[in-house]
Structure formats: C-alpha cells, structure tokens
Design a protein around this motif. Structure first.
Motif, PDB file in Angstrom:
ATOM      1  N   SER A 134       1.597   2.005  -9.758  1.00 43.09           N
ATOM      2  CA  SER A 134       0.296   2.602 -10.953  1.00 43.09           C
ATOM      3  C   SER A 134      -0.221   0.879 -11.115  1.00 43.09           C
ATOM      4  CB  SER A 134       0.210   3.169 -11.862  1.00 43.09           C
ATOM      5  OG  SER A 134       1.280   3.027 -12.995  1.00 43.09           O
ATOM      6  N   ARG A 155       1.129  -1.065  -0.189  1.00 40.31           N
ATOM      7  CA  ARG A 155       0.320   0.008  -0.046  1.00 40.31           C
ATOM      8  C   ARG A 155       0.407   1.081  -0.057  1.00 40.31           C
ATOM      9  NH1 ARG A 155      -3.404  -0.581   4.751  1.00 40.31           N
ATOM     10  NH2 ARG A 155      -3.238  -3.319   4.289  1.00 40.31           N
ATOM     11  N   SER A 189      -4.455  -2.307  -2.030  1.00 40.82           N
ATOM     12  CA  SER A 189      -3.756  -2.262  -2.998  1.00 40.82           C
ATOM     13  C   SER A 189      -3.159  -4.042  -2.436  1.00 40.82           C
ATOM     14  CB  SER A 189      -2.766  -1.903  -1.988  1.00 40.82           C
ATOM     15  OG  SER A 189      -3.210  -0.568  -3.179  1.00 40.82           O
ATOM     16  N   GLU A 220      -3.965  -0.430  -5.321  1.00 40.68           N
ATOM     17  CA  GLU A 220      -5.314   0.245  -5.990  1.00 40.68           C
ATOM     18  C   GLU A 220      -6.223   0.856  -4.967  1.00 40.68           C
ATOM     19  OE1 GLU A 220      -6.816  -2.963  -7.500  1.00 40.68           O
ATOM     20  OE2 GLU A 220      -5.146  -3.820  -7.935  1.00 40.68           O
ATOM     21  N   SER A 221      -7.395   1.330  -5.603  1.00 40.06           N
ATOM     22  CA  SER A 221      -8.336   2.326  -5.478  1.00 40.06           C
ATOM     23  C   SER A 221      -9.356   1.506  -4.399  1.00 40.06           C
ATOM     24  CB  SER A 221      -8.697   2.789  -5.743  1.00 40.06           C
ATOM     25  OG  SER A 221      -9.555   4.104  -6.090  1.00 40.06           O
ATOM     26  N   PRO A 222      -8.920   1.396  -3.135  1.00 40.55           N
ATOM     27  CA  PRO A 222      -8.052   2.343  -2.305  1.00 40.55           C
ATOM     28  C   PRO A 222      -7.056   2.180  -1.843  1.00 40.55           C
ATOM     29  CG  PRO A 222     -10.072   1.296  -1.073  1.00 40.55           C
ATOM     30  CD  PRO A 222     -10.274   1.138  -2.040  1.00 40.55           C
ATOM     31  N   LEU A 223      -5.937   2.941  -1.603  1.00 38.87           N
ATOM     32  CA  LEU A 223      -4.538   2.424  -0.909  1.00 38.87           C
ATOM     33  C   LEU A 223      -4.440   0.689  -0.075  1.00 38.87           C
ATOM     34  CD1 LEU A 223      -2.693   6.019  -1.126  1.00 38.87           C
ATOM     35  CD2 LEU A 223      -2.763   3.552  -2.677  1.00 38.87           C
TER      36      LEU A 223
END
Length: 641
Positions: free
Chosen positions: A172, A167, A182, A176-179
């Motif tokens: 990139s 995170r 990830s 991920e979104s949200p971090l």
C-alpha cells in the motif's frame, strides 16, 4: 645547492588497439597478445590498416604542455593553495564519459538517489519471477540482480525497471490509483537522466530505454514511447548490435568462457528486443519503421535461463535468414561449466540440420514471426489498400509466408505460455494482413472491372481473416483463464484491438448466427481489455475505442435501416410487384450523398466521431488510418466523397 628539477615523464598514449578491443570498444594495452585477449582466451590480432581517428598526437602533446605550464604559473602565485587535483583532472571530470562497456560504475550521486533496498528486492523478485520475460532485454537475470545488490548496476536501468515493476506489488505504500501510474516517480527520475544517457551509449542504457518506453506505452503516451524507443534504436545501431562479432573473435571449434558466451547472447537478445519494439510502434502509429530485418547480420537468441545450461549438453542457434546454424557444446568439469565450444554446422547435412532445428526453441520462432510483421507493415503503410495487380503478388506471398512459418516444428510445451504467445501472434498477423478484405467484400457490387480471380481472392481472404479472428478470441479466453494477467505482454493489447474491430464489423452481419458468434468473440476481447487495464492504461484506451466503434456502427445501421425502409416504401408505391430484400442493400448503397453522411456525423456526440488517431497526434490522417479498423477507413472515404 638545489637539485635540478627532473623533467616530468609523460606516459605514452597507446595509438593502436587490437581487433577484439576495437570491436568491444574497450581499452587495449597494445601488447601482443594484449591483456584482455589473454584474460578471455581470445585470438589477439592487429589490423594492418590503421584508421586515423581524432587529432594528431603532436597536437595533443602541445595542448598538454600548455596546461602544465599554466598549472605551474598558478601554483607559483599560490592562487590555489589547497588544490589536491590538477587542472587536467578537473577538465576530465567536466567532460562526459563515453564508456561503452557493459559494466557501469554507480557514482556517489546515483547512490544518494538509490531506491530503498526493500522496494528493489520486492519489485525485482515479483517482476522477474512472475511476469513473462520471454523477450526481456536482459539475459542473465541472476547477474543483474547481483549487480543491483552490489550497487554497481546503472541507476538509469534500475529506475526504468522499477517504473514497470512496482505496479505488480501488493504494498500500500508503493502502489497508486490507478496501478499503472505507480511507477511514475521512478520514471521521472529515469527521464531526468536521459541527457546523460544519450552521451554514453552502452548496453545498460539501451536496456533502460526499452523498459522506460514500455512504461510510457503502458500509460498510453505514444509520443514518449516513440521518443525513448528512437533513442534506443540509434544507440543500438551506433554500437553495431545488428552485427554478429562472435565469428570475428572465436574460431570454429574454439572454447569460450561462459561469461563471454553470455556477452554475445546479451547483444543478440537486446537487438531483437529493440527490433520487436520497432515493429509494434510502427504498427500502432502508422509511422515508418527504423530497423529492417535484412540489415540484421546477427544470430537469433537462445531462450536462455540458468536451468537450460544445467539440463543441456548441446544448444543450437541459427541466423534469421537460415544460412548459419551453430552448435554449442557445454564443457563441464565436476558438473561445473568451464566453457562453451562453438561449432558451425554444415547445412548440407540435411538429417542433422532437421534434428538441430527442432531444438532451437520457440523464442527464435517468435522473432521470425515479427519479421513477417515487418513486411506486413511495409505492405499496409505504403498504401496497399486496393489489392491492385502489383499488390496481389505481395499479398499472396505474405499469406504464404505466414503458412510456411507455422509449419516449422516447435520443440516447446504446448501448455506453456510461450506456445500460446506464438499462436496468438500468428492469428493476429493473419487478421492484420487480411482484414482489408472485409471492406472490399462488402463493397464488391460497387467495384467496377473486378475480375473473377480478384473476387475469389477477396472472398478467400475474408474467410481467412474471420477464421483467424475467431481462433484468436478462443486462445485469448484460454490465456486469461489459465495465466496471470501480469504474465501477458502488453503488446497483445494492440492485436486484441485489431481483432475486436473485425468482430465489431461482423456483429452487424445480415446472418443472425454470425452476429451472435461475433458478439460472443467481441465479449472476450472486452473481457481481456478489462483485465489488462488494471495494469496498462493502453488497454483502457482500446476498450473505449472498441465500444466507441460499436456505437458508431449502431448509428450507421440505424440510418441505413431508415433509408432502406424509405426506399422500400417508395418502390412499392411505384411498382407493387417489386420487393427489395435486405441482402440487396448495404449501408454504402444508401449513404452515398454528402448530406446523408453529414447528418450522421452531426447527429452523433463527439465521442462517437470516427477516430483519426490511435496513439499519436498527427495532422495527417492518412497514416493514422492504418492503426484503426478497415470499417473506419471505409467510413472516412465515404465522408470525404
């Protein structure tokens, strides 16, 4: 003429292991001294009492004879012409391996699932170099990174660390979104290994469970956090990590190798990391604790990093009860560390004791603070809400312990994060213990048979709670301003929420100056939640709960003011000389009926209802109330009337 077939010579099983190998749960060759003790320069001894474990050797011999007979029959019938391994080997491969050593060999399957080297290098580099590792379960970071490079590290441990570490990457193709989500793919892989992990308790697996539970905590998945931590605690006790084994293997004045000293230190660091997680989980959930500091017969860890050995000739270490104090002399040859000498210190030497305590370091001090949290949780979770005469003694004693522990002189950089960590924790504990006094003080006029001494105790506790809450707010503002968000341990989200509940409660004080001061402090809590929720979903949840609690207060005060005005007008109509001031009124004085509270609850949206749980789904709201604010407790009591 055929030669008679020679009987198969069977290797005799070793039935007894030396005391060192038995404690470490490693294979012993039974020699006197054994090869392991010779390698590590340890005193090799054998217990005179042989404990019987497992089936008798004669029974095992009979079973193996039957297996060999079956193999001969199968081979004679040519049913398995191309088998390169025996039936016994197949059986052994089918059974789980109960390896309890610290080194775990990576299997071929694990190598196929091994993450790409560039992701591993980037994630571990940023995590171990930039994140706060004051209470990390891994002691020798360099050795761990070397094992990852050589692919001898546990795949479960690696995936668990990556679930937390990725995170913080800026790539990139990873984030991920949200971090905070990830690392989900690495967490999924780690979860798939848990069944095998349970069958093989060892240090690497406990470390992996701690990181995986941290990931689940960060995602606000309370039940998963509790489950993984519970497995780690069971393994910790199974391996006896709460027991100090160094004194059984190293005599006073003996010199051990650096690797052996690191092995002992890894056990200590891991146990106390599990201990701290147990306290945090219990404080969040209101559930019972699983570890007790009184059962910990193990030394406190040293704040270890490679540079500390390069810069020091002596290191000091003590036990949690203060009864043991150890000095380590670092032995060098041509600036290369060749050993560590262990020397117990006589505690009657007061001058030397004071000097050595000053060099122990702040990590041990922080662990001692968490042992006080252990006692505070017992006090709160076991129903000590009313400060009865029995509870008063415990309450005073806990406050005294908090004062005493802070009087210890700390040899640390007061500008460093470790010092801020300890100071934030200190004030957070004071607030957690004393915030019940806020609701007691507000209801003091309604409490019957309250002695003068009890009133003074409650008002003093209230003042102590508010002072600590304001100090916590100021310190947190400095931490957010001076340190990277990634360096802040996510466990402080809970203490920030505890302080936020106090600030919400005080934001509706009848004193305008106090209201403004409390609202400024509350803004700092919300700023902290905003910064942390980028990496930790738990922070976003606390942010929502704090705002929800504030909205609930507004609704209560609005109803209180309407009732106050109605009563004021009624009293003026009956007696024109009677004046009712705001100071003589409180929300509880005007909302005693069930109808008033029903209208309040029915008039609010679902998001503004009192919160019955924080992390865990629990039908019993009594235990979960300990995880929310004192005002929530009071509000729930009023609703139930």
């Amino acid at each position: 003429m055929e030669q008679p077939q020679q009987p198969i010579t069977k290797r005799k099983r070793q039935l007894i292991a030396c005391n060192v190998c038995r404690h470490k749960k490693i294979k012993c060759d039974g020699q006197k001294p054994c090869s392991k003790c010779v390698k590590f320069n340890l005193h090799c001894s054998y217990s005179s009492i042989i404990r019987k474990r497992g089936p008798k050797q004669s029974h095992i011999d009979v079973l193996e004879q039957r297996i060999r007979k079956l193999e001969e029959m199968i081979e004679s019938n040519n049913n398995i012409p191309s088998q390169s391994c025996s039936l016994t080997e197949n059986v052994s491969q089918a059974l789980p391996s109960y390896n309890t050593t610290t080194t775990t060999t990576t299997t071929t399957t694990q190598l196929n699932e091994w993450p790409s080297d560039d992701i591993i290098e980037d994630a571990l580099d940023i995590y171990f170099n930039q994140c706060e590792l004051l209470l990390s379960p891994i002691v020798d970071i360099e050795a761990f990174q070397e094992s990852v490079k050589n692919k001898t590290c546990s795949s479960f441990l690696l995936h668990s660390i990556l679930s937390v570490a990725v995170r913080f990457l800026k790539r990139s193709d990873i984030i991920e979104s949200p971090l905070w989500l990830s690392g989900e793919k690495y967490a999924i892989k780690a979860r798939s290994m848990i069944a095998n992990v349970i069958e093989s308790p060892n240090i690497e697996h406990i470390q992996g469970l701690i990181y995986l539970s941290l990931y689940e905590y960060g995602c606000a998945r309370g039940p998963h956090y509790w489950r993984d931590l519970g497995i780690a605690i069971c393994m910790t006790l199974e391996l006896g990590l709460n027991k100090e084994i160094m004194f059984e293997e190293i005599m006073p004045g003996m010199t051990m190798s650096l690797n052996q000293w690191l092995w002992y230190e890894s056990r200590r660091k891991l146990y106390w990391t599990v201990f701290i997680n147990d306290k945090v989980a219990s404080a969040y959930s209101g559930r019972p604790q699983m570890l007790d500091s009184r059962d910990a017969d193990i030394l406190l860890p040293i704040s270890y990093h490679r540079s500390i050995l390069d810069d020091s000739n002596e290191l000091y270490q003590k036990s949690i009860d203060g009864r043991r104090l150890i000095r380590y002399n670092i032995i060098r040859e041509n600036r290369r560390i060749t050993g560590v000498q262990m020397i117990p210190i006589d505690l009657s030497m007061s001058t030397r004791t004071i000097e050595s305590i000053q060099t122990i370091g702040i990590e041990s001090h922080i662990i001692k603070q968490y042992t006080i949290l252990d006692k505070i949780i017992h006090f709160i979770n076991r129903g000590a809400k009313d400060l009865t005469q029995k509870d008063t003694h415990t309450f005073k004693e806990l406050n005294r312990e908090l004062d005493d522990i802070w009087q210890e002189r700390l040899l640390s950089d007061e500008k460093g994060f470790s010092y801020h960590y300890s100071l934030l924790l200190q004030n957070g504990l004071i607030v957690l213990l004393n915030r019940v006094s806020l609701v007691l003080a507000s209801n003091m006029p309604r409490l019957e048979e309250v002695t003068q001494e009890m009133q003074e105790l409650i008002y003093k506790s209230q003042e102590r709670c508010l002072s600590a809450a304001y100090r916590f707010s100021t310190l947190l503002k400095d931490v957010v301003h001076n340190f990277k968000t990634a360096t802040i341990p996510p466990y402080f989200i809970y203490f920030a929420y505890v302080v936020a509940t106090v600030m919400v409660n005080h934001s509706f004080s009848i004193n305008p100056e106090e209201c403004e001061k409390a609202e400024d402090a509350l803004k700092e809590m919300l700023t902290f939640f905003h910064e942390m929720k980028l990496y930790w979903a738990m922070s976003e949840k606390m942010d929502f709960l704090t705002k929800d609690l504030y909205a609930l207060h507004e609704r209560v005060m609005d109803l209180y003011q309407r009732n106050s005005q109605d009563q004021h007008m009624t009293e003026e109509n009956h007696d024109g000389d009677t004046t009712v001031t705001a100071k003589t009124l409180s929300p509880s004085a005007h909302m005693e009926s069930n109808d008033d509270w029903s209208s309040l609850v029915n008039g609010t949206t679902s998001s503004m209802l009192p919160v019955n749980h924080l992390l865990f789904d629990n039908n019993n709201s009594t235990s979960s109330l300990n995880a929310i604010s004192s005002f929530d407790i009071w509000l729930q009591q009023q609703i139930k009337k």
